[in-house]
Design a protein around this motif. Sequence first.
Motif, PDB file in Angstrom:
ATOM      1  N   SER A 245       0.833  -1.215   0.000  1.00  0.00           N
ATOM      2  CA  SER A 245       0.000   0.000   0.000  1.00  0.00           C
ATOM      3  C   SER A 245       0.859   1.253   0.000  1.00  0.00           C
ATOM      4  O   SER A 245       0.562   2.231  -0.691  1.00  0.00           O
ATOM      5  CB  SER A 245      -0.935  -0.001   1.215  1.00  0.00           C
ATOM      6  N   LYS A 248       2.308   1.787  -3.428  1.00  0.00           N
ATOM      7  CA  LYS A 248       1.294   2.260  -4.382  1.00  0.00           C
ATOM      8  C   LYS A 248       0.724   3.628  -3.999  1.00  0.00           C
ATOM      9  O   LYS A 248      -0.116   4.171  -4.724  1.00  0.00           O
ATOM     10  CB  LYS A 248       0.156   1.240  -4.469  1.00  0.00           C
ATOM     11  N   ARG A 250      -1.192   4.350  -1.417  1.00  0.00           N
ATOM     12  CA  ARG A 250      -2.571   4.248  -0.933  1.00  0.00           C
ATOM     13  C   ARG A 250      -2.592   4.408   0.583  1.00  0.00           C
ATOM     14  O   ARG A 250      -1.856   3.732   1.306  1.00  0.00           O
ATOM     15  CB  ARG A 250      -3.205   2.911  -1.342  1.00  0.00           C
ATOM     16  N   ASP A 251      -3.458   5.301   1.062  1.00  0.00           N
ATOM     17  CA  ASP A 251      -3.593   5.545   2.493  1.00  0.00           C
ATOM     18  C   ASP A 251      -4.530   4.513   3.108  1.00  0.00           C
ATOM     19  O   ASP A 251      -5.522   4.098   2.493  1.00  0.00           O
ATOM     20  CB  ASP A 251      -4.139   6.951   2.745  1.00  0.00           C
ATOM     21  N   LEU A 252      -4.214   4.113   4.332  1.00  0.00           N
ATOM     22  CA  LEU A 252      -4.993   3.095   5.017  1.00  0.00           C
ATOM     23  C   LEU A 252      -5.489   3.608   6.361  1.00  0.00           C
ATOM     24  O   LEU A 252      -4.854   4.454   6.995  1.00  0.00           O
ATOM     25  CB  LEU A 252      -4.150   1.837   5.248  1.00  0.00           C
ATOM     26  N   ASP A 303      -8.893   0.378   3.161  1.00  0.00           N
ATOM     27  CA  ASP A 303      -8.392   1.228   2.088  1.00  0.00           C
ATOM     28  C   ASP A 303      -9.230   2.503   2.053  1.00  0.00           C
ATOM     29  O   ASP A 303     -10.431   2.466   1.772  1.00  0.00           O
ATOM     30  CB  ASP A 303      -8.485   0.488   0.756  1.00  0.00           C
ATOM     31  N   GLN A 305      -9.179   5.082   0.041  1.00  0.00           N
ATOM     32  CA  GLN A 305      -9.684   5.476  -1.280  1.00  0.00           C
ATOM     33  C   GLN A 305     -10.972   4.742  -1.619  1.00  0.00           C
ATOM     34  O   GLN A 305     -11.864   5.301  -2.268  1.00  0.00           O
ATOM     35  CB  GLN A 305      -8.632   5.227  -2.368  1.00  0.00           C
ATOM     36  N   ARG A 306     -11.095   3.489  -1.192  1.00  0.00           N
ATOM     37  CA  ARG A 306     -12.315   2.727  -1.458  1.00  0.00           C
ATOM     38  C   ARG A 306     -13.434   3.064  -0.475  1.00  0.00           C
ATOM     39  O   ARG A 306     -14.588   2.662  -0.692  1.00  0.00           O
ATOM     40  CB  ARG A 306     -12.021   1.231  -1.392  1.00  0.00           C
TER      41      ARG A 306
END
Length: 643
Positions: A245, A248, A250-252, A303, A305-306
């Motif tokens: 993550s 890539k 991507r923030d979690l 995630d 973003q999701r």
Amino acid sequence: MNDQVTSYYANYTATGDILVLAMCILFIVLIHTAYIKRTKNFIYLRAMIVMVIIASLSDIFFHLFMNGMGKYPNILIYIFRIVFHMCLAGNLWMYVIYLKEPLHLEYRENKKYVLISAALFILIGLFEILGTVFRFGFYIDEAGSARSVFPVFFVGYVCFLAIIMYLVYQYRDRIFRPILIGVLATVGISLWLIIIQQIHSQSSFTTATFIFPIYAILYLVHSNPYDIESGALGKDAFLDKIRTSYEKGRDLLLMSLYLPDFDKGDGVFPPEIASSIRYFVVYFFRGATLFKLTSGHIVLVVDIQRNPDYQYLCNKMIDEFNKVYPIYNRNYKIVIMETWDKVSQNNDYEGLIRYIHSRMPENSIRRVEVRDIKEYLDTVFIRDQLADIANKRNLKDERVLVFCQPVYNIHTGCYDTAEALMRLDLPELGIVYPDKFIPVAEQNNDIQILTKIILSKTCAQIRKIMDEGYIIKRISVNFSVLDLRENDFCAIVQKIIRESGISYDSIAIEITETQSEKDFKLIKKRVNDLKGSGIKFYLDDFGTGYSNFERIMEIPFDIIKFDRSLVIGAAGDDKLKSMMAHLAKMFADMDYDVLYEGVENEADETRCIDMSANYLQGYKYSKPIPIEQLKEYLQKKTEAGVE
């Protein structure tokens, strides 16, 4: 043989069974080279693999004898065919038994399905034999032709699959969704392949269809990507998730739940708690993944973003948790945070969460702030610096500083003793105070080298002060029980003092009393071993924590240090003041000197003098200063008329 049966057996190739044998051998090698917990279900899995191996060999020999019909007795064809089908049916029976644990079936529920599947297994065997004897199944006629009237095994196979599918569907809420999908997918693919074979009069890959569920079980359960109770992935998977993550960008969101009651013993969650955990994982966030770092510590990774509404969903989940918590009434700690680049770079969220746990009470929820992360990163840096200091073992390490606080002697009216205090001077952080690094040093067993450095530097400074003509009676150094536990403690202390060129009575050792009987005996032994050399001993922090007068009397201390909290408390509490005065008088009558620390003003000074004080220490006289400045408080021998 009639045309249909002839086509069915003539189209057979041993490739499928040989491939199955190779895969089974590979499974066996992997099982024996990797650690797999030997549970009852694992025994069932091994039995399934063995039965598939026997089935593959039986299928090969069955077709071998079929192709050589007339050369071999027909009984061999019947035997290998029945063994082949019964091993496959037994495999399905084992599969039903295996589902008891993942589906959390009660004894009565499990017994019912085991008996039904056992009856089906027996019926398949009976009908296979009777079908041959009474010629309504597979048989070879007088002309030497193979005939098959009723597909006994295929019907039994479908019945077994119906039982398995019913079980999985009926109790689907008890099994973690990825495992549920894996079971349904492998069973579905197996059934599809069997049907395709039937349509095309082919039998080469029948045994292969039984290896798919075994592969799914081995991967989903016994290779341990998922915890069967909670549906959580393991620690390695968590680290990989963080790494990928971060790479890539991507923030979690991390939601950590720590249940200390399950960090003991086998650490298995009860079914009701495991069920609640699965509910929280599935029904709040999109694509969330659960990880189990220890037996009692799970982390839900989301995630962002999701889940753009993650903050709302997070609050909703916490509200739901607060509703169900009274049902279970287990101690917990919840930590909620978003990923931070500096922590992601080192992939150290487990350490960060443990750090937060150590600073929060039971049954509380903590939302991590930037300040918490910076404090943790500082702690990690301090830990690494301490490890480097310990590895180098340099008693002159410039990162370890000696500060001191002068002690006022009431009887002489001057400063002739002091307490050595430890500081660290670290790059990036500057001066670091004991409350930041002492706990870290003790936790990682680095405190001993720090104490040796402080003792060595203190002795060197005493030597220098004396050489410059100042009067210094002694300086005390704090030692922890961890220091005293070293086998060669006494020899090391004496060696450092002796090599500095000062007398032993120029050093005092401050020790805090311990509640542990074993440590008390150790302290007593160390004091008695060193007392004869002239080293003085202080009982530090008297009046706080654990104080036992009988034990104090057993150890030949020279000075009793009353903790600053008592000095502060006595200012507004006459009862405490009276108690302290009586205790101090008692110690004085028994030839102990009394030192009060935390004296901040004249009122404190007067009160402590009235309470049998011999020495006073505190900000009224001096704040902690670099030990090099101590001589500013000391008298020169020439001034005192001392030669």
